[in-house]
Design a protein around this motif. Structure first.
Motif: not given
Lengths: 312, 247
Positions: A92-93, A96-97, A99-101, A103-108, A139, B132, B211
């Protein structure tokens, strides 16, 4: 290529590790590509990931924290069509880390495998299990973190070519102390959970709950009021603001079934409610129920389960 | 010290969850909104730090004007000012980018978020903000001690706890344990009056999104419970083995 991060605990894989590879295999089959598993260099028997569909198994020295590992993965997913991470405490960490780095599209909190791959469409739990959201990853790199025990493990042989991955890891946190209860089944990954509420009248009566959990190889849990008054630790509180669980079997003893509690347990595959009050809301959410006094029913249940275990 | 508390504006925990007839969105008709419970633990922790050592608390929400009563409520229990980043919160990464932009333009020593919101249950924004900004991040945080410009944080992990330390600033994804349920504050009349005159600043947030929600549905209704007489517990064991295959 679908990249899957495979977590290990004390260098051992757990069910969620193999389930992550199975998830990636299913996605890769839909997308028509291969599976690359990335795991710790110290994980024992990494080659067994091939049994669940890993075509490549890349190992590296991992950072200690989820944020550190997420940053490492960002350097390893350049050519990936998608990334899978199990939704464990660490996952869970990581997701999202990453995805941010990237620039992804994340589903949790994802509960199924992709029904479509361009774009990737999956279902996820929302509104504390009171809703199911169908989400489209439009995207950027599609990244999926799934709920452990929601997909299941499926054996399917992959090529299993091993290699070493290169991505330096660093942590921004010092890890001062790790304490994991030994000999107990951890709540988030338990296949059976035995949970009790105020109907038990006092913390001194939890012995029979622990005994029932022992017979079943289950984790113990409790309702929010019980953790708020200090009968049981907060780490056992399941519900909307506690731990959300989705075991194969959830047994609720002396818990009325407030909407906030049900939000944390309704994803369980089978629910048994035991309560003296036939009007308890839990009976509307349960598959099986016994209207009766826990102090009479639970000792009988322990005895019957012992006999069942001995015979099976 | 300057503390930023990020709060979500969510349906009350007892709200009935319904979706619009076409299943495209949450139906907020008749629903009461509150501060996300996870964030309320974080806000109360910030109040404890302020009372112990002095701090300025800024609360922040990414959303439309309808979320302002929730920001006022946070100020009524003791936050000093509020920021609303005007944007439709389409997805976590867009929300996190809005928060990142605000933090970069200001100075905060500690950023506290709830670990997740009880509406979309993403558990994504706090980790993304930390990533970020390249700041230390502790998720599922159930204990936090600030000592000068360093922090010690206790976090839940699978089956136990880990204790971390780091230098400030840091980002926390918090939950109950940061403070206890009994510590949560209910605004009093004086607090509500004072909150009306505290600054609520609106800045523009990010648009776009990676998304998109395609549709929403309610989980399939459970079939009726099968009741087993209390003197036939063996029957329950049989059904758990043969019918549901749970044991």
């Amino acid at each position: 290529m679908i990249v899957v991060f495979v977590e290990s605990w004390n260098n051992q894989f757990k069910k969620a590790s193999f389930e992550a590879v199975s998830y990636a295999r299913s996605w890769a089959n839909t997308a028509g590509c291969g599976v690359r598993a990335i795991t710790s260099a110290s994980a024992e028997n990494a080659n067994q990931l091939a049994q669940y569909g890993a075509d490549e198994i890349a190992t590296l020295e991992l950072a200690k924290t989820g944020a550190g590992i997420g940053a490492q993965l960002a350097g390893l997913v350049g050519d990936a069509q998608g990334v899978v991470v199990a939704g464990t405490a660490m996952g869970k960490i990581i997701a999202p880390t990453l995805a941010a780095l990237s620039n992804g599209a994340l589903s949790t909190n994802t509960t199924n495998t992709p029904s479509s791959t361009s774009p990737v469409i999956v279902e996820r739990g929302a509104f504390s299990s009171k809703g199911i959201e169908t989400i489209s990853l439009n995207n950027g790199l599609p990244i999926i973190s799934f709920v452990p025990n929601s997909i299941g493990i499926k054996e399917e042989a992959g090529a299993g070519a091993t290699s070493t991955a290169e991505s330096a890891g660093s942590d921004m946190l010092n890890v001062d102390e790790v304490s994991v209860a030994s000999g107990k089944v951890a709540l988030p990954e338990a296949e059976i959970v035995v949970s009790a509420g105020r109907g038990l009248k006092g913390p001194e009566n939890w012995g029979m709950i622990e005994e029932l959990a022992n017979v079943l190889g289950a984790a113990t849990a409790c309702s929010k009021p019980v953790s708020d008054i200090g009968w049981r630790p907060h780490s056992e509180h399941v519900g909307q603001t506690g731990i959300q669980v989705n075991p194969n079997l959830y047994i609720a003893v002396g818990i009325s079934g407030a909407i906030q509690h049900l939000a944390g347990v309704s994803a369980s595959k089978t629910i048994v409610a035991i309560n003296t009050d036939p009007e308890a809301p839990f009976f509307k959410a349960a598959d099986y129920g016994i209207v009766g006094d826990a102090f009479e029913v639970i000792p009988q249940l322990i005895e019957e389960l012992r006999a069942f275990k001995a015979a099976n | 010290m300057n503390i930023l508390v990020c709060i979500s504006h969510v349906p009350d925990t007892t709200a009935k969850i319904n979706f619009t007839a076409d299943g495209s969105a949450f139906d907020s008709l008749g629903v009461q909104f509150v501060i996300n419970p996870y964030d309320e633990f974080g806000l109360t922790k910030a109040l404890h730090i302020k009372e112990a050592r002095g701090a300025t608390i800024t609360v922040l929400n990414v959303g439309g004007p309808e979320t302002e009563p929730t920001l006022r409520k946070a100020m009524a229990v003791g936050a000093d000012q509020a920021i609303r980043l005007n944007a439709t919160p389409t997805d976590a990464i867009t929300v996190a980018k809005s928060i990142k932009n605000h933090i970069q333009a200001n100075t905060y020593d500690l950023i506290i978020c709830g670990q997740e919101s009880i509406d979309y249950n993403g558990q994504q924004v706090p980790a993304m903000v930390a990533a970020f900004l390249d700041l230390p991040f502790v998720n599922a945080c159930v204990g936090l001690d600030i000592n000068g410009d360093t922090a010690t944080a206790k976090a839940e992990i699978d089956g136990g706890h880990t204790t971390y330390s780091c230098s400030l600033p840091m980002v926390v994804g918090g939950k109950k344990g940061l403070v206890e349920e009994k510590d949560l504050r209910i605004p009093n009349m004086r607090g509500i009056m004072t909150a009306r005159t505290k600054p609520l600043i609106v800045e523009e947030g990010e648009g776009g999104g990676h998304t998109a929600a395609v549709s929403f549905a309610k989980p399939a209704a459970k079939s009726a419970v099968k009741l087993v007489p209390a003197d036939q517990v063996n029957e329950l064991v049989r059904m758990l083995h043969e019918e549901s295959k749970s044991i």
